[in-house]
Design a protein around this motif. Sequence first.
Motif, mmCIF file in Angstrom:
data_model
loop_
_atom_site.group_PDB
_atom_site.id
_atom_site.type_symbol
_atom_site.label_atom_id
_atom_site.label_comp_id
_atom_site.label_asym_id
_atom_site.label_seq_id
_atom_site.Cartn_x
_atom_site.Cartn_y
_atom_site.Cartn_z
ATOM 1 N N LEU A 1 0.829 -1.201 0.000
ATOM 2 C CA LEU A 1 0.000 0.000 0.000
ATOM 3 C C LEU A 1 0.867 1.257 0.000
ATOM 4 O O LEU A 1 0.494 2.282 -0.568
ATOM 5 C CB LEU A 1 -0.931 0.006 1.212
ATOM 6 C CG LEU A 1 -2.142 -0.924 1.131
ATOM 7 C CD1 LEU A 1 -2.774 -1.089 2.516
ATOM 8 C CD2 LEU A 1 -3.177 -0.397 0.135
ATOM 9 N N LEU A 2 2.021 1.170 0.638
ATOM 10 C CA LEU A 2 2.950 2.300 0.678
ATOM 11 C C LEU A 2 3.864 2.340 -0.544
ATOM 12 O O LEU A 2 4.740 3.199 -0.640
ATOM 13 C CB LEU A 2 3.787 2.237 1.955
ATOM 14 C CG LEU A 2 3.016 2.435 3.270
ATOM 15 C CD1 LEU A 2 3.893 2.082 4.457
ATOM 16 C CD2 LEU A 2 2.493 3.870 3.394
ATOM 17 N N GLY A 3 3.676 1.400 -1.462
ATOM 18 C CA GLY A 3 4.500 1.359 -2.666
ATOM 19 C C GLY A 3 5.889 0.821 -2.421
ATOM 20 O O GLY A 3 6.828 1.138 -3.158
ATOM 21 N N LEU A 4 6.027 -0.031 -1.388
ATOM 22 C CA LEU A 4 7.329 -0.563 -1.002
ATOM 23 C C LEU A 4 7.336 -2.086 -1.078
ATOM 24 O O LEU A 4 6.291 -2.727 -1.014
ATOM 25 C CB LEU A 4 7.657 -0.133 0.437
ATOM 26 C CG LEU A 4 7.672 1.372 0.720
ATOM 27 C CD1 LEU A 4 7.748 1.616 2.221
ATOM 28 C CD2 LEU A 4 8.847 2.035 0.015
ATOM 29 N N LYS B 1 10.214 -14.476 4.119
ATOM 30 C CA LYS B 1 9.364 -15.517 4.704
ATOM 31 C C LYS B 1 7.947 -15.020 4.973
ATOM 32 O O LYS B 1 7.055 -15.830 5.269
ATOM 33 C CB LYS B 1 9.980 -16.005 6.023
ATOM 34 C CG LYS B 1 10.035 -14.947 7.111
ATOM 35 C CD LYS B 1 10.679 -15.480 8.382
ATOM 36 C CE LYS B 1 10.732 -14.405 9.464
ATOM 37 N NZ LYS B 1 11.339 -14.915 10.718
ATOM 38 N N ALA B 2 7.715 -13.725 4.871
ATOM 39 C CA ALA B 2 6.388 -13.173 5.148
ATOM 40 C C ALA B 2 5.365 -13.660 4.139
ATOM 41 O O ALA B 2 5.681 -13.903 2.972
ATOM 42 C CB ALA B 2 6.434 -11.646 5.157
ATOM 43 N N ASP B 3 4.138 -13.782 4.596
ATOM 44 C CA ASP B 3 3.053 -14.251 3.736
ATOM 45 C C ASP B 3 2.763 -13.256 2.629
ATOM 46 O O ASP B 3 3.178 -12.092 2.676
ATOM 47 C CB ASP B 3 1.794 -14.449 4.594
ATOM 48 C CG ASP B 3 0.931 -15.591 4.096
ATOM 49 O OD1 ASP B 3 0.882 -15.814 2.880
ATOM 50 O OD2 ASP B 3 0.286 -16.239 4.931
ATOM 51 N N ASP B 4 2.041 -13.723 1.604
ATOM 52 C CA ASP B 4 1.598 -12.848 0.517
ATOM 53 C C ASP B 4 0.697 -11.748 1.045
ATOM 54 O O ASP B 4 0.131 -11.855 2.134
ATOM 55 C CB ASP B 4 0.818 -13.650 -0.528
ATOM 56 C CG ASP B 4 1.702 -14.608 -1.314
ATOM 57 O OD1 ASP B 4 2.929 -14.424 -1.285
ATOM 58 O OD2 ASP B 4 1.153 -15.510 -1.955
ATOM 59 N N ALA B 5 0.524 -10.706 0.250
ATOM 60 C CA ALA B 5 -0.403 -9.635 0.605
ATOM 61 C C ALA B 5 -1.844 -10.078 0.368
ATOM 62 O O ALA B 5 -2.112 -11.010 -0.384
ATOM 63 C CB ALA B 5 -0.112 -8.386 -0.225
ATOM 64 N N ILE B 6 -2.761 -9.386 1.050
ATOM 65 C CA ILE B 6 -4.182 -9.587 0.761
ATOM 66 C C ILE B 6 -4.468 -8.780 -0.501
ATOM 67 O O ILE B 6 -4.696 -7.569 -0.460
ATOM 68 C CB ILE B 6 -5.073 -9.127 1.917
ATOM 69 C CG1 ILE B 6 -4.679 -9.836 3.208
ATOM 70 C CG2 ILE B 6 -6.541 -9.400 1.608
ATOM 71 C CD1 ILE B 6 -5.443 -9.367 4.422
ATOM 72 N N ALA B 7 -4.456 -9.444 -1.606
ATOM 73 C CA ALA B 7 -4.438 -8.756 -2.895
ATOM 74 C C ALA B 7 -5.646 -7.873 -3.111
ATOM 75 O O ALA B 7 -5.563 -6.819 -3.751
ATOM 76 C CB ALA B 7 -4.347 -9.783 -4.017
ATOM 77 N N SER B 8 -6.805 -8.231 -2.586
ATOM 78 C CA SER B 8 -8.009 -7.454 -2.840
ATOM 79 C C SER B 8 -8.025 -6.128 -2.089
ATOM 80 O O SER B 8 -8.832 -5.254 -2.401
ATOM 81 C CB SER B 8 -9.246 -8.282 -2.472
ATOM 82 O OG SER B 8 -9.091 -8.844 -1.186
ATOM 83 N N ILE B 9 -7.167 -5.967 -1.092
ATOM 84 C CA ILE B 9 -7.055 -4.662 -0.420
ATOM 85 C C ILE B 9 -6.303 -3.676 -1.299
ATOM 86 O O ILE B 9 -6.455 -2.471 -1.179
ATOM 87 C CB ILE B 9 -6.364 -4.819 0.944
ATOM 88 C CG1 ILE B 9 -7.272 -5.593 1.918
ATOM 89 C CG2 ILE B 9 -5.988 -3.479 1.550
ATOM 90 C CD1 ILE B 9 -6.666 -5.782 3.295
ATOM 91 N N LEU B 10 -5.495 -4.210 -2.217
ATOM 92 C CA LEU B 10 -4.634 -3.361 -3.039
ATOM 93 C C LEU B 10 -5.384 -2.845 -4.273
ATOM 94 O O LEU B 10 -6.356 -3.451 -4.706
ATOM 95 C CB LEU B 10 -3.409 -4.156 -3.483
ATOM 96 C CG LEU B 10 -2.603 -4.796 -2.333
ATOM 97 C CD1 LEU B 10 -1.535 -5.683 -2.883
ATOM 98 C CD2 LEU B 10 -2.013 -3.726 -1.429
ATOM 99 N N PRO B 11 -4.930 -1.728 -4.862
ATOM 100 C CA PRO B 11 -5.590 -1.176 -6.032
ATOM 101 C C PRO B 11 -5.424 -2.065 -7.268
ATOM 102 O O PRO B 11 -4.494 -2.856 -7.324
ATOM 103 C CB PRO B 11 -4.886 0.175 -6.226
ATOM 104 C CG PRO B 11 -3.539 -0.006 -5.600
ATOM 105 C CD PRO B 11 -3.769 -0.917 -4.449
#
Length: 362
Positions: A343-346, A352-362
């Motif tokens: 969300l911050l463009g970073l 090892k972190a999980d994937d993003a919740i893609a539907s929150i993203l534009p």
Amino acid sequence: MNKTALLLMVLGLSYGMAIAQKATKTENIFLITVDGLRWQEFFKGADSLFVDDTGMIKDQGSLLPEFWHQDPLKRRQMLMPFTWSTLAEKGQLYGNRAFGNKADLRNDMLFSYPGYNEILTGAPDDERINSNAKTNNPNTTLLEHLQQMPEFEGKVMAFGSWDVFPYIINEERSGIPVNAGFDKAEGANLSPAEQMINRMQAEIRGPWGGVRLDPFTHHYAMEAIRKQAPRLVFIGYGEPDDWAHGNRYDEYLHSIKQFDSYLKELWEYIQTTPQYKDKTTMIITTDHGRGVEKRTWTGHGAGIPRSREVWIAAIGPDSPALGEVKQEAQVYTAMIARTVFQLLGLSYPEEKADDAIASILP
């Protein structure tokens, strides 16, 4: 196919377009947690099994006018009016298992420190994070990663009702100021409000030794936000879990309604402040679920069924207004860390972190 692509397909989005689109409007993040608030109350309001149980409330029938209706959709509005108006209309809500929409924990401990570590780092760590002891987190949280960046240095702040948050965030190593437990506002230029909150906290300690009442956490946070305008704010509210542990369903419901009013105040401040308006995403979740029966609802953990089940909500300029997401899908609180960075463009630095919740993203 990876989890991000699958979730995008479930929600009818284009994987290629999501990856290609890197520009976001979000400049600030408010990450909000509330300890132990079950998805059952979040999505259905007061529980019919508990709402008039004389062993769980002080006065029989006292909750019915404020919290009870036969229709669960109306019950949830009675309990959390901001959530089921503004958040439901302009944001996204995940975890209503009635629709096959699941939000879960990845850790197997299913209590607070492991839950918060998972939210803040993007991955479980059952080998090292397996108690609620006051030990500094060996993992680097998303807050600390941002604090290390020049554009965020000194603009990351954390507040919590539980006195273990300074260790979860590793205040000593990260340098992030954490006002938690019975900490007071400090500094040479305290506002009159901060001076009053300091005094009141010293005089009203509440029923628990390691957790202060949420009004102190909330108002310390609000005053600091007004004065210092941080870009990343973490606030961890605590009352619902502690009232639940005490088998006080009446106070559990009252604390949830109070929490909802705090979300309203935060969002209204965001939307009326030039630095934050239309540039801020608010993400809200909980650290664990809890039992669903009268004999188990007070607790949570590996031995109590349904403790893994949680919920997630988001609202902001880059998040489509999906409302209550009713498609079958699976999300995890571990997805929040990478989501914040995207969300911050970073790019999130932890592989090892999980994937993003893609539907929150534009």
